[in-house]
Design a protein around this motif. Structure first.
Motif, PDB file in Angstrom:
ATOM      1  N   SER A  53       0.825  -1.195   0.000  1.00 50.76           N
ATOM      2  CA  SER A  53       0.000   0.000   0.000  1.00 50.76           C
ATOM      3  C   SER A  53       0.859   1.245   0.000  1.00 50.76           C
ATOM      4  CB  SER A  53      -0.916  -0.011   1.231  1.00 50.76           C
ATOM      5  OG  SER A  53      -0.146   0.146   2.402  1.00 50.76           O
TER       6      SER A  53
ATOM      7  N   LYS B 230      -3.410  -2.402   4.674  1.00 46.98           N
ATOM      8  CA  LYS B 230      -4.762  -1.846   4.713  1.00 46.98           C
ATOM      9  C   LYS B 230      -5.651  -2.760   5.534  1.00 46.98           C
ATOM     10  CE  LYS B 230      -5.496   0.678   0.445  1.00 46.98           C
ATOM     11  NZ  LYS B 230      -6.245   0.692  -0.798  1.00 46.98           N
TER      12      LYS B 230
ATOM     13  N   ASP C 154      -9.678   1.259  11.900  1.00 44.96           N
ATOM     14  CA  ASP C 154     -10.155   2.079  10.794  1.00 44.96           C
ATOM     15  C   ASP C 154     -11.417   2.796  11.232  1.00 44.96           C
ATOM     16  OD1 ASP C 154     -10.289   3.207   8.267  1.00 44.96           O
ATOM     17  OD2 ASP C 154     -10.314   1.303   7.197  1.00 44.96           O
TER      18      ASP C 154
ATOM     19  N   LYS D 118      -9.296   4.047   5.675  1.00 38.47           N
ATOM     20  CA  LYS D 118      -8.106   3.361   5.162  1.00 38.47           C
ATOM     21  C   LYS D 118      -8.426   2.191   4.233  1.00 38.47           C
ATOM     22  CE  LYS D 118      -5.833   4.418   9.519  1.00 38.47           C
ATOM     23  NZ  LYS D 118      -5.558   3.894  10.831  1.00 38.47           N
ATOM     24  N   ALA D 119      -9.418   1.406   4.583  1.00 40.17           N
ATOM     25  CA  ALA D 119      -9.745   0.201   3.815  1.00 40.17           C
ATOM     26  C   ALA D 119     -10.427   0.562   2.495  1.00 40.17           C
ATOM     27  CB  ALA D 119     -10.662  -0.715   4.626  1.00 40.17           C
TER      28      ALA D 119
END
Length: 167
Positions: free
Chosen positions: A36, A42, A75, A144-145
């Motif tokens: 990433s 991630k 997250d 983030k994901a």
């Protein structure tokens, strides 16, 4: 004093760079890409039990599900989109009052439960009124994901995932 400040800043920058570089080497064999952009893995989100009780009108509806984070990185759920409405909101319930929030935490190796009487997704101004047995598509967006598309089953208005029989 100026020389001392410069050395302190240089040391802090070196430590930050070392931590960032050490994060790049972890989990290198998971995933198919070259890693990433941020250097950290991630978060990977999965969703289960997603449903929407049949709306009583085209003004609003709620959606409920369990969002599971299967990674070591926390997250946040930051948004939801759907063809059913142009205005989806993330709500939490505190002290029996519903309020819109900008994001909800999805803990590392944990889950975010969106359930009746608690946190949930609100559809405002529905484009149509889905009926029991139909499916509603939503896309969950995270800090983030990668986004996750989910099909929600439209259930009876009295349906509750915890206790699917009448109470």
């Amino acid at each position: 004093m100026n020389h001392r400040t410069t050395r302190t800043i240089a040391a802090a920058l070196s430590l930050t760079a070392a931590l960032a570089i050490s994060g790049c080497s972890s989990d290198s064999d998971s995933g198919s890409g070259s890693g990433s952009k941020s250097g950290a893995a991630k978060p990977e989100m999965t969703v289960s039990g997603g449903y929407m009780p049949e709306p009583v009108n085209d003004k609003m509806a709620g959606a409920f599900m369990v969002i599971k984070n299967g990674s070591k990185t926390a997250d946040k759920l930051v948004g939801v989109t759907s063809p059913l409405s142009d205005d989806l909101q993330i709500h939490e319930t505190k002290d029996q009052k519903m309020q819109q929030v900008q994001a909800m935490d999805v803990p590392a190796n944990g889950e975010l439960n969106l359930e009746r009487g608690g946190s949930h997704v609100m559809f405002m101004g529905l484009k149509n009124t889905p009926k029991v047995g139909e499916k509603v598509t939503v896309e969950l967006r995270f800090e983030k994901a990668d986004p996750v598309k989910v099909e929600l089953d439209v259930k009876e208005r009295t349906y509750n995932a915890k206790n699917s029989t009448a109470h």
